[in-house]
Design a protein around this motif. Sequence first.
Motif, PDB file in Angstrom:
ATOM      1  N   GLY A   1       0.776  -1.221   0.000  1.00 12.98           N
ATOM      2  CA  GLY A   1       0.000   0.000   0.000  1.00 12.98           C
ATOM      3  C   GLY A   1       0.812   1.278   0.000  1.00 12.98           C
ATOM      4  N   LYS A   2       2.125   1.155  -0.202  1.00 15.22           N
ATOM      5  CA  LYS A   2       2.993   2.329  -0.185  1.00 15.22           C
ATOM      6  C   LYS A   2       3.662   2.520  -1.541  1.00 15.22           C
ATOM      7  N   ASN A   3       4.012   3.750  -1.835  1.00 11.88           N
ATOM      8  CA  ASN A   3       4.727   4.075  -3.064  1.00 11.88           C
ATOM      9  C   ASN A   3       6.234   4.049  -2.764  1.00 11.88           C
ATOM     10  N   ASP A   4       6.772   2.835  -2.610  1.00 12.51           N
ATOM     11  CA  ASP A   4       8.148   2.708  -2.120  1.00 12.51           C
ATOM     12  C   ASP A   4       8.987   1.722  -2.930  1.00 12.51           C
ATOM     13  N   THR A   5       8.630   1.495  -4.188  1.00 10.97           N
ATOM     14  CA  THR A   5       9.390   0.574  -5.033  1.00 10.97           C
ATOM     15  C   THR A   5       9.813   1.254  -6.319  1.00 10.97           C
ATOM     16  N   TYR A   6      10.791   0.675  -6.982  1.00 12.28           N
ATOM     17  CA  TYR A   6      11.239   1.168  -8.285  1.00 12.28           C
ATOM     18  C   TYR A   6      11.597  -0.032  -9.157  1.00 12.28           C
ATOM     19  N   GLY A   7      11.664   0.218 -10.457  1.00  9.88           N
ATOM     20  CA  GLY A   7      11.795  -0.884 -11.398  1.00  9.88           C
ATOM     21  C   GLY A   7      13.180  -1.446 -11.576  1.00  9.88           C
ATOM     22  N   LEU A   8      14.206  -0.577 -11.581  1.00 11.41           N
ATOM     23  CA  LEU A   8      15.554  -1.000 -11.953  1.00 11.41           C
ATOM     24  C   LEU A   8      16.552  -0.579 -10.887  1.00 11.41           C
TER      25      LEU A   8
ATOM     26  N   ARG B   1      18.994   8.537 -23.527  1.00 14.75           N
ATOM     27  CA  ARG B   1      17.728   9.267 -23.415  1.00 14.75           C
ATOM     28  C   ARG B   1      16.658   8.363 -22.801  1.00 14.75           C
ATOM     29  N   PHE B   2      16.627   7.130 -23.254  1.00 13.30           N
ATOM     30  CA  PHE B   2      15.683   6.136 -22.749  1.00 13.30           C
ATOM     31  C   PHE B   2      15.874   5.931 -21.247  1.00 13.30           C
ATOM     32  N   LEU B   3      17.130   5.743 -20.832  1.00 14.04           N
ATOM     33  CA  LEU B   3      17.401   5.497 -19.421  1.00 14.04           C
ATOM     34  C   LEU B   3      17.130   6.745 -18.577  1.00 14.04           C
ATOM     35  N   LYS B   4      17.416   7.919 -19.129  1.00 23.87           N
ATOM     36  CA  LYS B   4      17.135   9.159 -18.393  1.00 23.87           C
ATOM     37  C   LYS B   4      15.631   9.324 -18.157  1.00 23.87           C
ATOM     38  N   LYS B   5      14.844   8.906 -19.133  1.00 25.43           N
ATOM     39  CA  LYS B   5      13.392   8.958 -18.960  1.00 25.43           C
ATOM     40  C   LYS B   5      12.971   8.058 -17.795  1.00 25.43           C
ATOM     41  N   MET B   6      13.630   6.940 -17.657  1.00 19.95           N
ATOM     42  CA  MET B   6      13.349   6.052 -16.535  1.00 19.95           C
ATOM     43  C   MET B   6      13.774   6.687 -15.215  1.00 19.95           C
ATOM     44  N   VAL B   7      14.958   7.304 -15.204  1.00 22.44           N
ATOM     45  CA  VAL B   7      15.438   7.977 -13.987  1.00 22.44           C
ATOM     46  C   VAL B   7      14.469   9.095 -13.596  1.00 22.44           C
ATOM     47  N   ASP B   8      14.103   9.907 -14.578  1.00 31.85           N
ATOM     48  CA  ASP B   8      13.195  11.038 -14.304  1.00 31.85           C
ATOM     49  C   ASP B   8      11.830  10.557 -13.808  1.00 31.85           C
ATOM     50  N   GLY B   9      11.431   9.355 -14.232  1.00 28.39           N
ATOM     51  CA  GLY B   9      10.152   8.813 -13.823  1.00 28.39           C
ATOM     52  C   GLY B   9      10.198   8.043 -12.516  1.00 28.39           C
ATOM     53  N   GLY B  10      11.348   8.092 -11.827  1.00 34.21           N
ATOM     54  CA  GLY B  10      11.473   7.400 -10.549  1.00 34.21           C
ATOM     55  C   GLY B  10      11.566   5.900 -10.659  1.00 34.21           C
ATOM     56  N   MET B  11      11.891   5.406 -11.858  1.00 33.61           N
ATOM     57  CA  MET B  11      11.925   3.960 -12.073  1.00 33.61           C
ATOM     58  C   MET B  11      13.284   3.329 -11.747  1.00 33.61           C
ATOM     59  N   VAL B  12      14.272   4.169 -11.406  1.00 32.13           N
ATOM     60  CA  VAL B  12      15.618   3.709 -11.065  1.00 32.13           C
ATOM     61  C   VAL B  12      15.908   4.142  -9.631  1.00 32.13           C
ATOM     62  N   ASN B  13      16.626   3.313  -8.878  1.00 30.26           N
ATOM     63  CA  ASN B  13      16.963   3.681  -7.508  1.00 30.26           C
ATOM     64  C   ASN B  13      17.617   5.062  -7.474  1.00 30.26           C
ATOM     65  N   PRO B  14      17.163   5.958  -6.618  1.00 29.41           N
ATOM     66  CA  PRO B  14      17.676   7.330  -6.622  1.00 29.41           C
ATOM     67  C   PRO B  14      19.157   7.443  -6.278  1.00 29.41           C
ATOM     68  N   ASP B  15      19.726   6.420  -5.650  1.00 29.32           N
ATOM     69  CA  ASP B  15      21.150   6.457  -5.291  1.00 29.32           C
ATOM     70  C   ASP B  15      22.014   5.694  -6.296  1.00 29.32           C
ATOM     71  N   PHE B  16      21.562   5.632  -7.565  1.00 26.83           N
ATOM     72  CA  PHE B  16      22.295   4.834  -8.560  1.00 26.83           C
ATOM     73  C   PHE B  16      23.723   5.316  -8.769  1.00 26.83           C
ATOM     74  N   ALA B  17      24.011   6.579  -8.479  1.00 29.93           N
ATOM     75  CA  ALA B  17      25.371   7.096  -8.666  1.00 29.93           C
ATOM     76  C   ALA B  17      26.272   6.786  -7.480  1.00 29.93           C
ATOM     77  N   THR B  18      25.694   6.300  -6.361  1.00 28.79           N
ATOM     78  CA  THR B  18      26.497   6.087  -5.150  1.00 28.79           C
ATOM     79  C   THR B  18      26.315   4.714  -4.513  1.00 28.79           C
ATOM     80  N   LEU B  19      25.322   3.930  -4.925  1.00 30.60           N
ATOM     81  CA  LEU B  19      25.065   2.629  -4.299  1.00 30.60           C
ATOM     82  C   LEU B  19      26.284   1.723  -4.423  1.00 30.60           C
ATOM     83  N   ASP B  20      26.787   1.234  -3.309  1.00 29.16           N
ATOM     84  CA  ASP B  20      27.933   0.333  -3.285  1.00 29.16           C
ATOM     85  C   ASP B  20      27.585  -0.938  -4.051  1.00 29.16           C
TER      86      ASP B  20
END
Length: 516
Positions: A193-200, A249-268
């Motif tokens: 019931g929460k908006n707490d997941t992402y696709g990639l 461009r395709f992947l950026k659209k996914m990032v902008d849409g919240g479909m990628v983990n927001p810490d993708f640049a830093t996740l160990d």
Amino acid sequence: MSASRRRRLIAGMLTITAALTASACAGGSAPAADPNTLTIMAKLFGTAPDPKGELQQAVEKFLGKKLQVTWVPNAQYTDKLNVTLASDKLPQVMGVDPKLPAFVRAAQAGAFWDLTDKLDKYPNLKPMDERTALNASVNGKIYGIYRMRPALRSAIVIRKDWLDKLGLKPPETVDDFYDIAKAFTEKDPDGNGKNDTYGLIIPKWPGNYASSSPYDTLETWFGAPNGWGMRNGKLVPGFDTPEFLEANRFLKKMVDGGMVNPDFATLDSAKWNEPFHQGRGGMIIDVNVRSRQVLDLFRDEGDKDYGDKVAMVGNLKRSDGQKFSLPFTGYLDVLAISRQSVPTEQDLDNVLKTLDKLGTVEGQNLVMNGIEGRNYQVVDNTASLINETDPAIRTIQDNADDAFVQLGFKGDTDIGGIALPRTPSGQPYKDMIKLQNELMAEDLKTAVHNPALPVISPTAVAKGAQIDTIIPDARIKFLSGEMTEDQLKGEIKRWYDSGGTQVTAEVNDLVAKLPK
């Protein structure tokens, strides 16, 4: 790092490498290596083995030598390698990317043994595949024993239970992939019931451009070259193509849409599996064996339905139905031998004889699978795991999986090697391994090979520290919204202006000289 500091670091590295080389080439004046001990530096993907642990003791008994292994976490390995190369305490054997500029500089300066004409006398060290040996060479010179890997292992690991919950089928095209990522992000696939997941899920990638990253895989799906490709009769870097820009461009659209983990640049990258296992992210683009890693996580917590949690597909078709699959190099790193710590031909022969013994079927099974009768038994020509719930036995298995496998340089029989392929006891693992082999065979038909893999240009060696990070850094900034597409194109131009023009000319020249 500032440009001036980087220049000082490079200058220091070159000075130290020259000093190291002078020491290495002193020949008989150098102290002889201890013939009863083998010193090694290798990557670590988990907890470092206990030097007095059961598996290390078994390896030492088999080789008849003591081992002194410096285990370095994978995410820190390149930094540690650069520091070690600049020191006066090199181990005898080092696992290393043979194309790493710092290594190439050191090897070409004489800091590592040239093994090109030395391996044929050791039956278990002769290259199993001449093309792979060439790929792992430095312009035809062999500075290490290549570690065999599958020719193709790119895949997507997916939360199967999320697909089932949302009534979705596994993806076949990049459009399907996008739709699933969007659904995983917006339609509450875990049902909490929460908006707490992402696709990639994407981690901070420790390698540069064309290092088999999730970015490289996705770019290949869109038709970009794998590292280098032919355009208008000339080899060009894959990032200087329209397909590279389209993919990002395709992947950026996914990032902008919240479909990628927001810490993708830093996740160990060592924590890459956690969001998948913990129900935060639904897909991982990586090597196919990651499917078994995440199966482990669900099984180890006592989930009897762990097989229902993980699905896997291979490379995806482009929107127009064309398919381009990202192959691997056929190797992952080489085992290079230092001339500083192995100063004489006699010392070299001693080390090569030890590695030759390690290269036997028994030796490769030991480091890749563990101890027969303790953590595995031979069933149908596989290493079938046993006693998996016993913590002591599991430690043996973990030591093999996380560490000693780095000394496995001849692969398993599933990929043309000599060791037994490993099979966990559960049916989901057997099903996953069968699927893995089917996907690899299918995707090899559409593999996009890198024609420049065997070569490295002198300018890339000299200026690697300055230009290698330009494209991957710019790609991350573009995806993060810190850089426009025009600025990304500007960074591609800067790569050319900073030495890339010379690199491109040299790569074309070197490839033209390769044996046909």
